[in-house]
Design an enzyme around this catalytic site. Structure first.
Site, PDB file in Angstrom:
ATOM      1  N   LYS A  39       0.801  -1.173  -0.305  1.00  0.00           N
ATOM      2  CA  LYS A  39       0.409  -0.085  -0.282  1.00  0.00           C
ATOM      3  C   LYS A  39       0.409   0.950  -0.174  1.00  0.00           C
ATOM      4  O   LYS A  39       1.981   0.843   0.634  1.00  0.00           O
ATOM      5  CB  LYS A  39      -0.402   0.286   1.526  1.00  0.00           C
ATOM      6  CG  LYS A  39      -2.331   0.814   0.510  1.00  0.00           C
ATOM      7  CD  LYS A  39      -3.546   0.011   0.582  1.00  0.00           C
ATOM      8  CE  LYS A  39      -3.876   1.187   0.423  1.00  0.00           C
ATOM      9  NZ  LYS A  39      -5.968  -0.211  -0.159  1.00  0.00           N
TER      10      LYS A  39
ATOM     11  N   ASP B 276      -7.066   3.958  -4.742  1.00  0.00           N
ATOM     12  CA  ASP B 276      -7.840   4.310  -3.103  1.00  0.00           C
ATOM     13  C   ASP B 276      -8.092   5.370  -3.000  1.00  0.00           C
ATOM     14  O   ASP B 276      -9.053   5.969  -3.811  1.00  0.00           O
ATOM     15  CB  ASP B 276      -6.280   3.440  -2.222  1.00  0.00           C
ATOM     16  CG  ASP B 276      -7.493   3.229  -0.757  1.00  0.00           C
ATOM     17  OD1 ASP B 276      -7.780   2.452  -0.488  1.00  0.00           O
ATOM     18  OD2 ASP B 276      -7.096   3.727   0.174  1.00  0.00           O
TER      19      ASP B 276
HETATM   20  P1  NDP Z   1     -13.114   7.595  -2.851  1.00  0.00           P
HETATM   21  O1  NDP Z   1     -11.778   8.511  -2.762  1.00  0.00           O
HETATM   22  O2  NDP Z   1     -13.409   7.645  -4.187  1.00  0.00           O
HETATM   23  O3  NDP Z   1     -14.413   8.210  -1.589  1.00  0.00           O
HETATM   24  C1  NDP Z   1     -13.898   8.444  -0.497  1.00  0.00           C
HETATM   25  C2  NDP Z   1     -15.261   8.692   0.137  1.00  0.00           C
HETATM   26  O4  NDP Z   1     -14.932   8.688   1.956  1.00  0.00           O
HETATM   27  C3  NDP Z   1     -15.796   9.790   0.458  1.00  0.00           C
HETATM   28  O5  NDP Z   1     -17.086  10.664   0.369  1.00  0.00           O
HETATM   29  C4  NDP Z   1     -15.002  10.407   1.190  1.00  0.00           C
HETATM   30  O6  NDP Z   1     -15.650  11.870   1.477  1.00  0.00           O
HETATM   31  C5  NDP Z   1     -15.489   9.662   2.799  1.00  0.00           C
HETATM   32  N1  NDP Z   1     -14.251  10.221   3.649  1.00  0.00           N
HETATM   33  C6  NDP Z   1     -13.224  10.037   3.306  1.00  0.00           C
HETATM   34  N2  NDP Z   1     -12.372   9.918   3.839  1.00  0.00           N
HETATM   35  C7  NDP Z   1     -12.997  10.515   5.048  1.00  0.00           C
HETATM   36  C8  NDP Z   1     -12.275  10.647   6.564  1.00  0.00           C
HETATM   37  N3  NDP Z   1     -11.609  10.597   6.925  1.00  0.00           N
HETATM   38  N4  NDP Z   1     -14.040  10.955   7.104  1.00  0.00           N
HETATM   39  C9  NDP Z   1     -15.228  10.542   6.648  1.00  0.00           C
HETATM   40  N5  NDP Z   1     -15.754  10.110   5.408  1.00  0.00           N
HETATM   41  C10 NDP Z   1     -14.431  10.376   4.606  1.00  0.00           C
HETATM   42  O7  NDP Z   1     -12.867   7.124  -2.191  1.00  0.00           O
HETATM   43  P2  NDP Z   1     -12.425   5.075  -2.681  1.00  0.00           P
HETATM   44  O8  NDP Z   1     -14.273   4.942  -2.322  1.00  0.00           O
HETATM   45  O9  NDP Z   1     -11.804   4.627  -3.080  1.00  0.00           O
HETATM   46  O10 NDP Z   1     -12.635   4.277  -0.934  1.00  0.00           O
HETATM   47  C11 NDP Z   1     -13.705   4.125   0.286  1.00  0.00           C
HETATM   48  C12 NDP Z   1     -13.271   2.934   0.639  1.00  0.00           C
HETATM   49  O11 NDP Z   1     -12.845   1.743   0.487  1.00  0.00           O
HETATM   50  C13 NDP Z   1     -11.674   3.007   2.416  1.00  0.00           C
HETATM   51  O12 NDP Z   1     -11.216   2.035   2.556  1.00  0.00           O
HETATM   52  C14 NDP Z   1     -10.915   2.747   0.358  1.00  0.00           C
HETATM   53  O13 NDP Z   1      -9.791   2.108   0.950  1.00  0.00           O
HETATM   54  C15 NDP Z   1     -11.885   1.079   0.596  1.00  0.00           C
HETATM   55  N6  NDP Z   1     -11.339  -0.033  -0.563  1.00  0.00           N
HETATM   56  C16 NDP Z   1     -11.850   0.728  -1.666  1.00  0.00           C
HETATM   57  C17 NDP Z   1     -10.891   0.072  -2.940  1.00  0.00           C
HETATM   58  C18 NDP Z   1     -11.409   0.529  -3.867  1.00  0.00           C
HETATM   59  O14 NDP Z   1     -10.816  -0.196  -5.376  1.00  0.00           O
HETATM   60  N7  NDP Z   1     -10.945   1.914  -4.348  1.00  0.00           N
HETATM   61  C19 NDP Z   1     -10.483  -1.641  -2.352  1.00  0.00           C
HETATM   62  C20 NDP Z   1     -11.629  -1.665  -1.490  1.00  0.00           C
HETATM   63  C21 NDP Z   1     -11.666  -1.155   0.289  1.00  0.00           C
HETATM   64  P3  NDP Z   1     -15.300  13.300   1.138  1.00  0.00           P
HETATM   65  O15 NDP Z   1     -15.370  13.708  -0.313  1.00  0.00           O
HETATM   66  O16 NDP Z   1     -15.389  14.178   2.333  1.00  0.00           O
HETATM   67  O17 NDP Z   1     -13.405  12.765   2.169  1.00  0.00           O
HETATM   68  O1  2IT Z   2      -7.926  -1.700  -0.581  1.00  0.00           O
HETATM   69  C1  2IT Z   2      -8.086  -1.717  -1.948  1.00  0.00           C
HETATM   70  O2  2IT Z   2      -7.967  -2.940  -1.975  1.00  0.00           O
HETATM   71  C2  2IT Z   2      -7.941  -0.752  -2.503  1.00  0.00           C
HETATM   72  N1  2IT Z   2      -7.771  -0.550  -2.720  1.00  0.00           N
HETATM   73  C3  2IT Z   2      -7.526  -1.722  -4.273  1.00  0.00           C
HETATM   74  C4  2IT Z   2      -5.843  -2.183  -4.611  1.00  0.00           C
HETATM   75  C5  2IT Z   2      -5.964  -2.755  -5.906  1.00  0.00           C
HETATM   76  O3  2IT Z   2      -4.969  -3.121  -5.958  1.00  0.00           O
HETATM   77  O4  2IT Z   2      -6.706  -2.822  -6.469  1.00  0.00           O
END
Ligand code: NDP
Ligand code: 2IT
Length: 461
Positions: A139, A179
């Site tokens: 990561k 992420d």
């Molecule tokens: P994005 O950046 O697309 O969206 C993040 C969302 O979470 C936004 O709505 C943001 O609001 C909110 N957020 C972020 N930080 C905070 C915080 N400190 N407090 C409150 N709200 C917060 O990210 P993703 O949707 O890609 O990721 C969301 C989660 O999913 C994370 O935990 C990530 O690690 C996990 N994840 C993502 C994957 C992927 O493929 N993208 C895969 C597996 C897990 P704001 O705009 O106000 O910051």
């Molecule tokens: O937390 C996660 O699994 C991710 N942000 C996706 C990682 C990836 O390599 O697609």
């Protein structure tokens, strides 16, 4: 000093063995609260398994797994639109490469620290093992805050970030992805600089655009996969998403596609959120309302509160999370530690029967304890959000084959992978007496076994 904790003859009780191990981890990483939290959750379920199985016992295998194979930190200098020189910190944690090259996302958010990235990298090792695909765990990211930055500033930052990271990654070494704060736009800029510096077009990043090596379904995969996993859990209780009221936190990539798939399976999504609060729409956030959210968040980069301007029958609740809203299913899809013990109490009081994590470690230890005590369905992110990285793995395969699968083919493989992860959780997590499935235990042990076996086969390296 780092004696073999499990073999110490005077340590009889399991709790003492676990405590001893965690004391050692805390001694070495004392200030890294999130990392310790992630290790605790794994240690409590995996150590009893290790102690019962001679092939793992006495090899300090978990102690080796909590130490990153390599950590890189670097300076990222860039110039903002006013001409000011900005300095950020970049990181890549290469946690474990026993079963494949390091794989995992990049996070750009002001809260990024070594502790956050080590917790995410540690979780990633187990998650990637669960996908059944050959990927190690890593990561990275930066404390850079993309909010309010112009496209040109984002480009300059991404180029500056990659001008150092490129030395440490490669399609057979380490394959980053998105992420929080890193989506298609950022992957494009990062890929462009990598390609320029290395003079090669390879699948070094995943989440790429469709015309330059990306995979269909990768943008949808984490959210869809989470809902496929939750549907499997509901089915294990003879139930389904049909007619269920669903609360979702976040409004980014994972939340958006979790909402889309919930709607497709007949559920009704009534909340979304961001860091300023949540919206609740009792009529349901249907396909056209979701299209509005996607444009608002992905193109205009606005705030979720703007939803209620467009749809006045909905309500915006500032500075709160959606767990106080009555629901059948909760999908935390925003960030770590966003669902606390008191939120779990509210969800349970309101009759919630299933919590499936789209985010990484969104539920605190106390919340998980309460869900388990109430015997509801609870899936930890390393199982339920693995669809994203699994589809990244499918993108890598397509890049190696120099071939693209259809949307239906990738979706089918994603469904199969989520179903296999569910089976693995049952295999290692089902209590034969009560029939209750502890998905935390199941995911941790299933993820551990594959990585541990590979580490044992490769010797002490
Ligand atoms: P994005 O950046 O697309 O969206 C993040 C969302 O979470 C936004 O709505 C943001 O609001 C909110 N957020 C972020 N930080 C905070 C915080 N400190 N407090 C409150 N709200 C917060 O990210 P993703 O949707 O890609 O990721 C969301 C989660 O999913 C994370 O935990 C990530 O690690 C996990 N994840 C993502 C994957 C992927 O493929 N993208 C895969 C597996 C897990 P704001 O705009 O106000 O910051
Ligand atoms: O937390 C996660 O699994 C991710 N942000 C996706 C990682 C990836 O390599 O697609």
């Amino acid at each position: 000093m780092y004696f073999n904790i499990f073999n110490t003859p005077n340590i009889q009780k399991m709790e003492e063995k676990i405590k001893n191990f965690l004391d050692l981890v805390k001694e070495r990483n004392g200030h890294e609260a999130e990392f310790i939290q992630a290790v605790e959750e794994v240690a409590e379920t995996v150590i009893p398994y290790i102690v019962k199985h001679d092939i793992y016992h006495g090899k300090n295998i978990l102690l080796r797994m909590v130490e990153p194979e390599r950590v890189i930190t670097f300076r990222v200098n860039w110039v903002d639109d006013t001409g000011e020189i900005q300095v950020n910190r970049g990181y890549r944690v290469q946690m474990n490469s026993a079963i494949g090259p390091y794989k995992g996302g990049l996070r750009f958010h002001p809260t990024v620290t070594m502790s956050i990235l080590k917790f995410l990298a540690f979780e990633q090792v187990f998650k990637n093992s669960l996908t059944t695909l050959p990927m190690g765990g890593g990561k990275g990211g930066s404390d850079f805050d993309p909010k309010g930055k112009s496209d040109n500033e984002i480009m300059r930052f991404c180029h500056a970030f990659m001008s150092e990271l490129f030395r440490h990654i490669g399609p057979n070494t380490d394959i980053p992805a998105g992420d929080i704060g890193v989506g298609g736009r950022e992957i494009g800029f990062l890929f462009g600089m990598y390609k320029k510096l290395k003079n090669e077009f390879t699948g070094v990043l995943t989440g790429k655009g469709m015309t330059w090596g990306g995979s269909l379904i990768r943008p949808e995969a984490t959210g869809y996969g989470n809902v496929y996993f939750a549907e499997k859990m509901l089915q294990s209780n003879g139930d389904s998403f049909k007619g269920k009221t669903v609360v979702i936190s976040g409004s980014g990539n994972v939340a958006q596609y979790a909402a889309e798939k919930t709607n497709q399976l007949g559920g009704k999504v009534i909340t979304l959120s961001d860091s300023s609060g949540y919206i609740v729409d009792p009529d349901g956030i249907n396909e056209s309302k979701l299209a509005f959210v996607m444009e608002l968040k992905n193109i205009k980069r606005g705030r979720i509160s703007e939803y209620v301007v467009k749809y006045p029958s909905a309500k915006f609740v500032a500075n709160k999370t959606p767990w106080e809203v009555k629901c059948d299913v909760a999908l935390p899809c925003a960030t770590q530690n966003e669902l606390h013990g008191k939120d779990a109490d509210l969800l349970l009081k309101n009759g919630c029967i299933c919590v499936s994590e789209g985010a990484n470690m969104p539920s605190t230890k106390e919340a998980i304890y309460k869900f388990h005590k109430a015997k509801i369905l609870f899936a930890p992110g390393k199982a339920s959000n693995a669809g994203g990285v699994a589809t990244s793995g499918l993108e890598m395969t397509q890049n190696s084959l120099r071939y693209n699968w259809t949307r239906a083919e990738v979706d089918e493989k994603l469904k199969d992978i989520m179903s296999n992860i569910h089976d693995a959780c049952i295999k290692y997590g089902k209590d034969e007496k009560t029939g209750y499935i502890d998905y935390v235990k199941g995911a941790n042990i299933a993820g551990f076994v594959k990585v541990a076996d590979a580490m044992l086969a490769q010797g002490v390296v």
